[in-house]
Design a protein around this motif. Structure first.
Motif, PDB file in Angstrom:
ATOM      1  N   ARG A  30       0.829  -1.214   0.000  1.00 52.34           N
ATOM      2  CA  ARG A  30       0.000   0.000   0.000  1.00 52.34           C
ATOM      3  C   ARG A  30       0.864   1.265   0.000  1.00 52.34           C
ATOM      4  O   ARG A  30       0.601   2.205  -0.734  1.00 52.34           O
ATOM      5  N   ALA A  31       1.906   1.319   0.826  1.00 54.44           N
ATOM      6  CA  ALA A  31       2.745   2.515   0.913  1.00 54.44           C
ATOM      7  C   ALA A  31       3.424   2.818  -0.424  1.00 54.44           C
ATOM      8  O   ALA A  31       3.528   3.983  -0.821  1.00 54.44           O
ATOM      9  N   LEU A  32       3.870   1.794  -1.129  1.00 52.72           N
ATOM     10  CA  LEU A  32       4.496   1.997  -2.436  1.00 52.72           C
ATOM     11  C   LEU A  32       3.475   2.536  -3.430  1.00 52.72           C
ATOM     12  O   LEU A  32       3.755   3.474  -4.179  1.00 52.72           O
ATOM     13  N   PHE A  33       2.272   1.961  -3.435  1.00 51.97           N
ATOM     14  CA  PHE A  33       1.235   2.435  -4.352  1.00 51.97           C
ATOM     15  C   PHE A  33       0.897   3.909  -4.071  1.00 51.97           C
ATOM     16  O   PHE A  33       0.755   4.710  -4.997  1.00 51.97           O
ATOM     17  N   GLU A  34       0.799   4.273  -2.801  1.00 53.12           N
ATOM     18  CA  GLU A  34       0.492   5.663  -2.447  1.00 53.12           C
ATOM     19  C   GLU A  34       1.616   6.608  -2.868  1.00 53.12           C
ATOM     20  O   GLU A  34       1.365   7.718  -3.344  1.00 53.12           O
ATOM     21  N   GLU A  35       2.874   6.159  -2.727  1.00 52.92           N
ATOM     22  CA  GLU A  35       4.003   6.980  -3.170  1.00 52.92           C
ATOM     23  C   GLU A  35       3.973   7.184  -4.681  1.00 52.92           C
ATOM     24  O   GLU A  35       4.181   8.294  -5.182  1.00 52.92           O
ATOM     25  N   LEU A  36       3.695   6.126  -5.426  1.00 54.61           N
ATOM     26  CA  LEU A  36       3.618   6.240  -6.883  1.00 54.61           C
ATOM     27  C   LEU A  36       2.446   7.131  -7.303  1.00 54.61           C
ATOM     28  O   LEU A  36       2.556   7.904  -8.252  1.00 54.61           O
ATOM     29  N   SER A  37       1.339   7.042  -6.593  1.00 52.10           N
ATOM     30  CA  SER A  37       0.180   7.903  -6.878  1.00 52.10           C
ATOM     31  C   SER A  37       0.519   9.369  -6.639  1.00 52.10           C
ATOM     32  O   SER A  37       0.062  10.248  -7.371  1.00 52.10           O
ATOM     33  N   ALA A  38       1.335   9.642  -5.620  1.00 54.85           N
ATOM     34  CA  ALA A  38       1.744  11.019  -5.343  1.00 54.85           C
ATOM     35  C   ALA A  38       2.648  11.548  -6.458  1.00 54.85           C
ATOM     36  O   ALA A  38       2.607  12.730  -6.787  1.00 54.85           O
ATOM     37  N   ILE A  39       3.442  10.680  -7.049  1.00 55.67           N
ATOM     38  CA  ILE A  39       4.354  11.084  -8.126  1.00 55.67           C
ATOM     39  C   ILE A  39       3.612  11.251  -9.449  1.00 55.67           C
ATOM     40  O   ILE A  39       3.767  12.259 -10.144  1.00 55.67           O
ATOM     41  N   TYR A  40       2.810  10.263  -9.818  1.00 58.19           N
ATOM     42  CA  TYR A  40       2.181  10.233 -11.147  1.00 58.19           C
ATOM     43  C   TYR A  40       0.757  10.768 -11.172  1.00 58.19           C
ATOM     44  O   TYR A  40       0.182  10.922 -12.234  1.00 58.19           O
ATOM     45  N   GLY A  41       0.172  11.021 -10.019  1.00 54.18           N
ATOM     46  CA  GLY A  41      -1.227  11.422  -9.952  1.00 54.18           C
ATOM     47  C   GLY A  41      -2.087  10.195  -9.772  1.00 54.18           C
ATOM     48  O   GLY A  41      -1.588   9.066  -9.813  1.00 54.18           O
ATOM     49  N   PRO A  42      -3.368  10.365  -9.547  1.00 50.04           N
ATOM     50  CA  PRO A  42      -4.237   9.203  -9.298  1.00 50.04           C
ATOM     51  C   PRO A  42      -4.289   8.257 -10.498  1.00 50.04           C
ATOM     52  O   PRO A  42      -4.453   8.694 -11.637  1.00 50.04           O
ATOM     53  N   PHE A  43      -4.143   6.983 -10.216  1.00 47.00           N
ATOM     54  CA  PHE A  43      -4.254   5.974 -11.268  1.00 47.00           C
ATOM     55  C   PHE A  43      -5.724   5.688 -11.536  1.00 47.00           C
ATOM     56  O   PHE A  43      -6.551   5.725 -10.630  1.00 47.00           O
TER      57      PHE A  43
END
Length: 155
Positions: A30-43
């Motif tokens: 979950r933490a990795l997904f949230e970090e990637l969402s912060a970088i790329y915007g909502p998936f």
């Protein structure tokens, strides 16, 4: 999951199966997904999900077969890590050429054909250490990388 030739018993939970070697599906931390969402915007799409581990409101399961569906928007892909992984990486690359931004969580298997044919065409970030997927008691037995295909955009 096997560690040093000993069978490791995973805690009983609805996510435990996704972290064992009995399945090619490894649940994204979950933490990795949230970090990637912060970088790329909502998936907007998770094309390789189960009902229990989907990271996006829109997702495809084994039954709806993400390999046969069109992808668009911002796609997060954590594919099954079995023999079919090359098909998923090829699909991610091809869908990016049609306009999707596809961010992939992949095992860092630089010696494979799918890595050489497709991953090297994307933006690659090797993750430090080894990830702990889902409810696994131990880290994965392999290193991981984030690979992005497509044009980076926000909205």
């Amino acid at each position: 999951m096997h560690t040093a030739n000993k069978l490791v018993t995973l805690p009983a939970s609805r996510l435990g199966v996704h972290s064992s070697s009995a399945t090619p599906e490894w649940e994204t931390p979950r933490a990795l997904f949230e970090e990637l969402s912060a970088i790329y915007g909502p998936f907007t799409l998770d094309p390789c999900a189960t009902q229990d581990n989907a990271k996006c409101a829109r997702f495809f399961t084994r039954e709806t077969d993400g390999l046969t569906q069109p992808w668009d928007g911002k796609v997060f892909m954590n594919p099954p890590y079995g023999r079919a992984i090359g098909k998923w990486v090829s699909k991610a690359y091809e869908e990016s050429r049609r306009g999707a931004l596809v961010v992939c969580l992949l095992p860092a298997r630089t010696d494979t054909r799918w890595w050489q044919d497709y991953v090297r065409r994307g933006y690659v970030h090797f993750l430090k250490g080894r990830l702990r997927f889902g409810a696994a008691r131990h880290a994965a037995p392999f290193p991981s990388a984030i690979v992005a295909f497509g044009r980076f955009f926000s909205d």
